[in-house]
Design an enzyme around this catalytic site. Structure first.
Site, PDB file in Angstrom:
ATOM      1  N   LEU A  84      78.775  11.816  38.518  1.00 17.32           N
ATOM      2  CA  LEU A  84      77.626  11.383  39.313  1.00 17.32           C
ATOM      3  C   LEU A  84      77.530  12.120  40.639  1.00 17.32           C
ATOM      4  O   LEU A  84      76.437  12.311  41.170  1.00 17.32           O
ATOM      5  CB  LEU A  84      77.710   9.871  39.577  1.00 17.32           C
ATOM      6  CG  LEU A  84      77.657   8.964  38.346  1.00 17.32           C
ATOM      7  CD1 LEU A  84      77.845   7.511  38.755  1.00 17.32           C
ATOM      8  CD2 LEU A  84      76.342   9.143  37.603  1.00 17.32           C
ATOM      9  N   GLY A  87      82.462  15.560  46.184  1.00 17.40           N
ATOM     10  CA  GLY A  87      82.552  15.925  47.593  1.00 17.40           C
ATOM     11  C   GLY A  87      83.964  16.332  47.957  1.00 17.40           C
ATOM     12  O   GLY A  87      84.831  16.489  47.080  1.00 17.40           O
ATOM     13  N   ALA A  88      84.210  16.498  49.255  1.00 16.77           N
ATOM     14  CA  ALA A  88      85.530  16.927  49.717  1.00 16.77           C
ATOM     15  C   ALA A  88      86.585  15.855  49.448  1.00 16.77           C
ATOM     16  O   ALA A  88      87.763  16.160  49.244  1.00 16.77           O
ATOM     17  CB  ALA A  88      85.466  17.241  51.209  1.00 16.77           C
ATOM     18  N   VAL A  92      82.777  10.996  41.917  1.00 13.73           N
ATOM     19  CA  VAL A  92      82.337   9.704  41.389  1.00 13.73           C
ATOM     20  C   VAL A  92      81.867   9.917  39.950  1.00 13.73           C
ATOM     21  O   VAL A  92      81.061  10.814  39.678  1.00 13.73           O
ATOM     22  CB  VAL A  92      81.190   9.106  42.230  1.00 13.73           C
ATOM     23  CG1 VAL A  92      80.748   7.765  41.644  1.00 13.73           C
ATOM     24  CG2 VAL A  92      81.620   8.929  43.676  1.00 13.73           C
ATOM     25  N   LYS A 107      85.076   5.784  41.533  1.00 18.29           N
ATOM     26  CA  LYS A 107      85.216   6.707  42.650  1.00 18.29           C
ATOM     27  C   LYS A 107      86.665   7.155  42.729  1.00 18.29           C
ATOM     28  O   LYS A 107      87.581   6.338  42.857  1.00 18.29           O
ATOM     29  CB  LYS A 107      84.797   6.026  43.956  1.00 18.29           C
ATOM     30  CG  LYS A 107      84.714   6.968  45.149  1.00 18.29           C
ATOM     31  CD  LYS A 107      84.164   6.236  46.369  1.00 18.29           C
ATOM     32  CE  LYS A 107      84.010   7.170  47.548  1.00 18.29           C
ATOM     33  NZ  LYS A 107      83.443   6.472  48.738  1.00 18.29           N
ATOM     34  N   ASP A 200      77.873  -0.715  59.887  1.00 18.71           N
ATOM     35  CA  ASP A 200      77.228   0.552  59.518  1.00 18.71           C
ATOM     36  C   ASP A 200      76.097   0.287  58.521  1.00 18.71           C
ATOM     37  O   ASP A 200      75.967   0.978  57.510  1.00 18.71           O
ATOM     38  CB  ASP A 200      78.260   1.519  58.925  1.00 18.71           C
ATOM     39  CG  ASP A 200      77.723   2.939  58.821  1.00 18.71           C
ATOM     40  OD1 ASP A 200      76.759   3.274  59.551  1.00 18.71           O
ATOM     41  OD2 ASP A 200      78.256   3.733  58.017  1.00 18.71           O
TER      42      ASP A 200
END
Length: 250
Positions: A84, A87-88, A92, A107, A200
């Site tokens: 999906l 990244g670094a 996922v 994940k 957040d």
């Protein structure tokens, strides 16, 4: 129910002994004395319940029961369907439970890419999500700590971020905007009731579960990485300092 698994720890399997209750044979009838004793017990139980004299059993659900330790590998339980995102930090995957035939998001976070502070933030997020259970908050179902990586299994929200929905279709009509706000505020109210502050909250951290023809899509709040558990007295002074700093800057 979730399982937190570590590759080094193995739980001992508990053997459950079957207790077989022998019932009286059809030809054997309880004596009148036995019948009287049974009736007395029933009456005593009824009277205890009605008068409130009986001991009430309280049930407490521990989050560690819902997400407990084990010794399994996620690939033994889930089948990876497709990637999906990447990244670094890791990747996922869309995964399917082998027994339940239900889809989840897995994940994968590489341990070597995480600093000590980042690992503490991750564990803080896991511990908070274990305590939360709300229809508008993304639910964690499993968490595995392997030798080289963490594996987090969560609900799968296939329609992406609310941010993309806003960018494509905003401004929303009042009923749709009200529907989104109701879901967000009820989730926030629940978090505050659990002494959890998200810190957040933004459209990028809200996912659409599925699309509805009416345009009122169910949503779930994600990313509790910066969330904190508020403790009265301990955090009040810190909050006052933050507010004072913000007002002085303005």
């Amino acid at each position: 129910m979730g399982v937190v698994c570590t590759s080094s720890n193995k739980q001992k399997q508990i053997k459950v002994n079957e207790v077989i209750k022998t019932e009286p044979k059809p030809t054997e009838k309880p004596s009148s004395k036995e019948n009287n004793e049974i009736d007395n017990k029933k009456n005593n139980n009824i009277s205890n319940v009605s008068t409130g004299d009986s001991k009430q059993m309280t049930v407490a659900i521990d989050s560690n029961v819902l997400v407990s330790k084990g010794a399994l590998n996620p690939d033994d339980i889930y089948i990876r369907q497709k990637l999906l995102g990447k990244g670094a930090y890791g990747a996922v995957y869309l995964v399917k439970h082998k027994d339940l035939h239900k889809y989840y998001a897995m994940k994968i976070i590489l341990k070597k890419k995480k600093s000590k502070a980042e690992e503490e933030a991750l564990m803080n997020e896991i511990n908070i999500l274990k305590k939360l259970d709300h229809p508008n908050i993304l639910k964690i179902t499993d968490f595995y700590s392997l030798k080289t990586e963490y594996n987090i299994i969560t609900e799968y929200c296939q329609e992406g971020e609310l941010f993309n929905e806003i960018r494509a279709y905003a401004p929303f009509c009042e009923p749709i905007a009200g529907y989104y706000m109701k879901q967000i505020l009820t989730a926030v109210c629940y978090c505050h009731g659990m002494n959890v502050i998200h810190r957040d909250l933004k459209p990028e951290n809200i996912l659409i579960v599925k699309r509805a023809k009416s345009g009122c899509h169910p949503i779930k709040i994600i990313d509790f990485g910066t969330a904190k558990v508020f403790s009265k007295g301990k955090n009040e002074n810190l909050l006052m300092k933050v507010f004072a700093k913000n007002f002085s800057e303005k």
